[in-house]
Design a protein around this motif. Structure first.
Motif, PDB file in Angstrom:
ATOM      1  N   GLU A  14       0.818  -1.221   0.000  1.00 47.88           N
ATOM      2  CA  GLU A  14       0.000   0.000   0.000  1.00 47.88           C
ATOM      3  C   GLU A  14       0.847   1.263   0.000  1.00 47.88           C
ATOM      4  OE1 GLU A  14      -2.414  -0.569   3.462  1.00 47.88           O
ATOM      5  OE2 GLU A  14      -3.696  -2.059   2.479  1.00 47.88           O
ATOM      6  N   GLY A  15       2.174   1.113   0.101  1.00 51.44           N
ATOM      7  CA  GLY A  15       3.055   2.274   0.090  1.00 51.44           C
ATOM      8  C   GLY A  15       3.145   2.996   1.423  1.00 51.44           C
ATOM      9  N   LYS A  16       2.667   2.372   2.492  1.00 55.78           N
ATOM     10  CA  LYS A  16       2.713   2.996   3.819  1.00 55.78           C
ATOM     11  C   LYS A  16       4.111   2.937   4.422  1.00 55.78           C
ATOM     12  CE  LYS A  16      -2.126   2.097   4.903  1.00 55.78           C
ATOM     13  NZ  LYS A  16      -3.061   1.372   5.771  1.00 55.78           N
ATOM     14  N   ILE A  17       4.915   1.950   4.000  1.00 61.52           N
ATOM     15  CA  ILE A  17       6.282   1.826   4.470  1.00 61.52           C
ATOM     16  C   ILE A  17       7.185   1.535   3.271  1.00 61.52           C
ATOM     17  CG2 ILE A  17       5.670   1.042   6.805  1.00 61.52           C
ATOM     18  CD1 ILE A  17       6.285  -1.815   5.927  1.00 61.52           C
ATOM     19  N   THR A  18       8.481   1.787   3.455  1.00 58.81           N
ATOM     20  CA  THR A  18       9.440   1.514   2.385  1.00 58.81           C
ATOM     21  C   THR A  18       9.883   0.051   2.457  1.00 58.81           C
ATOM     22  OG1 THR A  18      11.382   2.057   3.702  1.00 58.81           O
ATOM     23  CG2 THR A  18      10.304   3.888   2.527  1.00 58.81           C
ATOM     24  N   ALA A  19      10.581  -0.400   1.423  1.00 59.07           N
ATOM     25  CA  ALA A  19      11.090  -1.776   1.401  1.00 59.07           C
ATOM     26  C   ALA A  19      12.092  -1.990   2.529  1.00 59.07           C
ATOM     27  CB  ALA A  19      11.732  -2.083   0.050  1.00 59.07           C
ATOM     28  N   ASP A  20      12.941  -0.983   2.811  1.00 60.91           N
ATOM     29  CA  ASP A  20      13.904  -1.114   3.908  1.00 60.91           C
ATOM     30  C   ASP A  20      13.191  -1.243   5.253  1.00 60.91           C
ATOM     31  OD1 ASP A  20      16.116  -1.045   2.268  1.00 60.91           O
ATOM     32  OD2 ASP A  20      16.402   1.119   2.478  1.00 60.91           O
ATOM     33  N   GLU A  21      12.148  -0.449   5.455  1.00 59.81           N
ATOM     34  CA  GLU A  21      11.391  -0.542   6.708  1.00 59.81           C
ATOM     35  C   GLU A  21      10.719  -1.909   6.829  1.00 59.81           C
ATOM     36  OE1 GLU A  21      10.121   4.138   7.296  1.00 59.81           O
ATOM     37  OE2 GLU A  21       8.968   2.888   5.930  1.00 59.81           O
ATOM     38  N   ALA A  22      10.182  -2.410   5.729  1.00 64.14           N
ATOM     39  CA  ALA A  22       9.549  -3.733   5.746  1.00 64.14           C
ATOM     40  C   ALA A  22      10.571  -4.803   6.089  1.00 64.14           C
ATOM     41  CB  ALA A  22       8.898  -4.026   4.398  1.00 64.14           C
TER      42      ALA A  22
END
Length: 143
Positions: A14-22
């Motif tokens: 959904e674009g709420k977090i970045t790939a690094d944060e995920a």
């Protein structure tokens, strides 16, 4: 897939977090998991984050004494670099490849793909480096 991991992936989609944060969230969730019981199937190894190169040597010629080089390269930097090659215009790629070949580096940047980098990283666990100097050690590994 457990519910928490699915929620992290949903937030990423959904674009709420970045790939690094995920990635950090999923790593944290995996660390929280209790150890698996004996006889259970083992989890795959975590995705390496760094390429580490360590060189130690003894100076037998009476110079400065022992030396050490310790380099830690974030693999995310390599992954980003591979993705950036897709943005280089074809004319520039041709010129860069020609210069690389002229310098003795037989690499075609147009052939670099993220999956190739991941295969290379997986094979780094099997890497062996031979050193001809008995007073030196070289280690190259992912962590």
């Amino acid at each position: 897939m457990n519910e928490q991991r699915r929620q992290v992936l949903q937030m990423l989609a959904e674009g709420k977090i970045t790939a690094d944060e995920a990635e950090r969230l999923i790593d944290a969730l995996e660390r929280e998991k209790p150890e698996s019981p004996p006889g259970a199937t083992s989890r795959p190894k975590p995705r390496p984050k760094y390429l580490r190169m360590v060189v130690n040597w003894e100076d037998s010629s009476g110079g400065d004494g022992p030396g050490r080089v310790n380099v830690r390269v974030p693999l995310q930097l390599l992954r980003a670099g591979v993705r950036l090659t897709s943005l280089v215009p074809p004319q520039a790629l041709t010129k860069v490849n020609a210069q690389l070949h002229k310098s003795g580096v037989p690499i075609d940047l147009g052939e670099l793909k993220p999956q190739h980098l991941e295969e290379l990283i997986e094979h780094l666990d099997d890497l062996t480096v031979d050193v001809d100097d008995p007073d030196a050690t070289v280690k190259v590994f992912c962590e």
